[in-house]
Design a protein around this motif. Structure first.
Motif, PDB file in Angstrom:
ATOM      1  N   ALA A   1       0.910  -1.270   0.258  1.00 31.07           N
ATOM      2  CA  ALA A   1      -0.045  -0.109   0.261  1.00 31.07           C
ATOM      3  C   ALA A   1       0.698   1.072  -0.012  1.00 31.07           C
ATOM      4  N   LEU A   2       0.513   2.365  -0.469  1.00 29.07           N
ATOM      5  CA  LEU A   2       1.201   3.468  -0.732  1.00 29.07           C
ATOM      6  C   LEU A   2       0.674   4.577   0.380  1.00 29.07           C
ATOM      7  N   SER A   3       1.483   3.979   1.789  1.00 26.15           N
ATOM      8  CA  SER A   3       1.253   4.597   2.886  1.00 26.15           C
ATOM      9  C   SER A   3       2.037   5.685   3.121  1.00 26.15           C
ATOM     10  N   VAL A   4       2.331   6.234   4.206  1.00 29.96           N
ATOM     11  CA  VAL A   4       3.205   7.039   4.943  1.00 29.96           C
ATOM     12  C   VAL A   4       4.572   6.464   4.923  1.00 29.96           C
ATOM     13  N   GLY A   5       5.593   6.992   4.571  1.00 29.08           N
ATOM     14  CA  GLY A   5       6.773   6.200   4.758  1.00 29.08           C
ATOM     15  C   GLY A   5       8.068   6.547   3.878  1.00 29.08           C
ATOM     16  N   LEU A   6       9.037   5.802   4.090  1.00 26.87           N
ATOM     17  CA  LEU A   6      10.278   5.841   3.134  1.00 26.87           C
ATOM     18  C   LEU A   6      10.304   4.929   1.979  1.00 26.87           C
ATOM     19  N   TYR A   7      10.767   5.597   0.958  1.00 35.05           N
ATOM     20  CA  TYR A   7      10.561   4.739  -0.502  1.00 35.05           C
ATOM     21  C   TYR A   7      12.137   5.072  -0.855  1.00 35.05           C
ATOM     22  N   ARG A   8      12.411   4.481  -2.031  1.00 34.19           N
ATOM     23  CA  ARG A   8      13.518   4.695  -2.691  1.00 34.19           C
ATOM     24  C   ARG A   8      13.273   4.366  -4.228  1.00 34.19           C
ATOM     25  N   ILE A   9      14.008   5.109  -5.201  1.00 36.50           N
ATOM     26  CA  ILE A   9      14.048   4.586  -6.645  1.00 36.50           C
ATOM     27  C   ILE A   9      15.336   3.912  -6.817  1.00 36.50           C
TER      28      ILE A   9
END
Length: 250
Positions: free
Chosen positions: A200-208
């Protein structure tokens, strides 16, 4: 005048003219190829970044553009990769998503060339190498971590974080051609899986994550865009965790 003396001169003159013509054509050919290459670099123009949502415009069905787009300009130098995954050298750009999003789009183009984007975030590497003509065949991923709050973001925390690959892309026909005339730039769109905490695209840290399709060195300028169909005030995107923290804590 002796014809035996004239005919060799005529043949020599004809040969000289032919050689001169071939040389001129060769120079023109090289000039034309160089001009076409430069025009390809400058001609890489990004169109509107369309979302997964579509609408009818007359007889055509078109993608509704994302409303919120963040642009990052960077430079990938050989042998400075962040990780090696399946034999490929991977580089990462960190992304802080401050609110729930229904979908996300990511696209990458190399080189940046003469492309101009208002309010783009310029990395130090790009500023120092913006005139570089080097470019690479982009391959991108979008990954979600198990870090869900700002206070958990740190260089050490990222090393121990668990990452889930949400989507990946190699070549996109929607993207501009590279200077070699090939559509090797990348674009992906990912729709949130609301019932799955990992996807799910929730609040948080992502990376490309990005690399090249073939194993080898990654070298050149690049433009990366992250887009959503809703406004995300406070979104951050940076090459390092320290830079990201500076952005989102300002």
């Amino acid at each position: 005048m002796d014809k035996r003396n004239v005919e060799p001169r005529i043949r020599i003159n004809k040969h000289y003219k032919q050689m001169k013509m071939k040389k001129t054509l060769t120079i023109l050919g090289i000039t034309l190829i160089a001009a076409l290459t430069l025009s390809n670099v400058s001609a890489q123009k990004l169109g509107k970044f369309g979302s997964l949502t579509t609408k009818k415009v007359g007889p055509k069905t078109v993608a509704v553009p994302y409303t919120d787009v963040v642009t990052y300009l960077g430079f990938a130098a050989p042998n400075t990769e962040d990780a090696v995954v399946d034999g490929k050298k991977f580089y990462y750009i960190y992304l802080w998503v401050p609110a729930v999003a229904p979908e996300i789009g990511v696209r990458m183009m190399s080189p940046v060339g003469s492309t101009k984007i208002k309010n783009a975030i310029e990395s130090k590497g790009y500023t120092e190498n913006k005139d570089s003509k080097d470019y690479f065949d982009t391959y991108i991923t979008i990954e979600k971590s198990n870090i869900l709050t700002k206070d958990k973001i740190s260089a050490e925390g990222v090393k121990d974080a668990k990452w889930t690959v949400l989507s990946r892309n190699d070549d996109s026909s929607e993207m501009p051609k590279n200077p070699a005339g090939r559509k090797y730039n990348s674009l992906l769109r990912y729709k949130s899986k609301a019932g799955d905490p990992l996807k799910a695209l929730s609040v948080g840290l992502y990376r490309i994550g990005f690399t090249t399709y073939k194993k080898g060195e990654v070298n050149g300028t690049f433009l990366a865009q992250v887009a959503t169909p809703v406004a995300l005030p406070g979104v951050g995107i940076a090459k390092t965790i320290d830079e990201l923290l500076t952005q989102i804590n300002e």
